[in-house]
Design a protein around this motif. Sequence first.
Motif, PDB file in Angstrom:
ATOM      1  N   ASP A   1       0.807  -1.220   0.000  1.00 43.30           N
ATOM      2  CA  ASP A   1       0.000   0.000   0.000  1.00 43.30           C
ATOM      3  C   ASP A   1       0.841   1.272   0.000  1.00 43.30           C
ATOM      4  OD1 ASP A   1      -2.385  -1.399  -0.088  1.00 43.30           O
ATOM      5  OD2 ASP A   1      -2.545  -1.536   2.095  1.00 43.30           O
TER       6      ASP A   1
ATOM      7  N   ASN B   1       2.924   4.002  -1.675  1.00 41.03           N
ATOM      8  CA  ASN B   1       2.872   4.466  -3.064  1.00 41.03           C
ATOM      9  C   ASN B   1       4.130   4.143  -3.859  1.00 41.03           C
ATOM     10  OD1 ASN B   1       0.293   5.549  -2.784  1.00 41.03           O
ATOM     11  ND2 ASN B   1       1.059   7.538  -2.111  1.00 41.03           N
ATOM     12  N   ASP B   2       5.287   4.243  -3.218  1.00 41.75           N
ATOM     13  CA  ASP B   2       6.554   4.112  -3.945  1.00 41.75           C
ATOM     14  C   ASP B   2       7.179   2.731  -3.813  1.00 41.75           C
ATOM     15  OD1 ASP B   2       6.311   6.781  -4.677  1.00 41.75           O
ATOM     16  OD2 ASP B   2       7.317   7.476  -2.866  1.00 41.75           O
TER      17      ASP B   2
ATOM     18  N   LYS C   1       1.348  -4.364  -7.738  1.00 42.21           N
ATOM     19  CA  LYS C   1       2.706  -3.836  -7.628  1.00 42.21           C
ATOM     20  C   LYS C   1       3.757  -4.952  -7.661  1.00 42.21           C
ATOM     21  CE  LYS C   1       1.397   0.363  -5.178  1.00 42.21           C
ATOM     22  NZ  LYS C   1       1.581   1.180  -3.964  1.00 42.21           N
TER      23      LYS C   1
END
Length: 220
Positions: free
Chosen positions: A88, A90-91, A121
Amino acid sequence: MKKYAILIVLFIMPICAYLFFATGVNQFAKLPTLTEKVNELPEGKTWSGKPIVLKDKITVIGFPGRDMFRDRGNAFNLDQKIYKRYRDFNDFQVVFVAPIGTEEEVKRVREELEPISDLEKWDYVFLEPEQIQEFYDSFKMQGQLDQNLGTPNVYILDKERNLRGRKGKDKKGVEEYKEGYNTISAAELHNEMMDDMKVILAEYRLALKKYNKIVSDSNK
């Protein structure tokens, strides 16, 4: 007096134990850099169809080799212990560098993981053997890929493409060096890698907080 002793045992000690284990065991305030500026990923076909870039991402990167479905338990361990916890952010991303021709192996692994995990991801890039070896060599590690261009280890790269790990004395004063985390061992992922991920994410949180303060002060 006896009453207070019982209260301490029932309430205070469990809280103290939780705080102790929650802090982790890594002695580093900042996760050491082992290799600066590994190569950017070569361009290649990706599972998602989107280009994968390492710069400005915290990347867990692996080299599963040609027999990844045989070793699919490694992917399961990584998903359960690391990916689900940090996906979770973002990067954050997980990237596997796989030989061209293993697309069917990837499909089978993902078919087993997708019912239990959101793999948005979690991606793969498919490269020629020479490209994989050249990219791996840029990490300048002690470990080597096997004959199938694989290793059970995964590695942490920061946003500047630096390889991060453990280097120096541990809490017992013993010299420690860790460049990768063995996905065969759920315990190693849960204890050592999770602990090191906490450290590197804390670094970026602190840097962001300092940056926001500077911006706020400059606008006053």
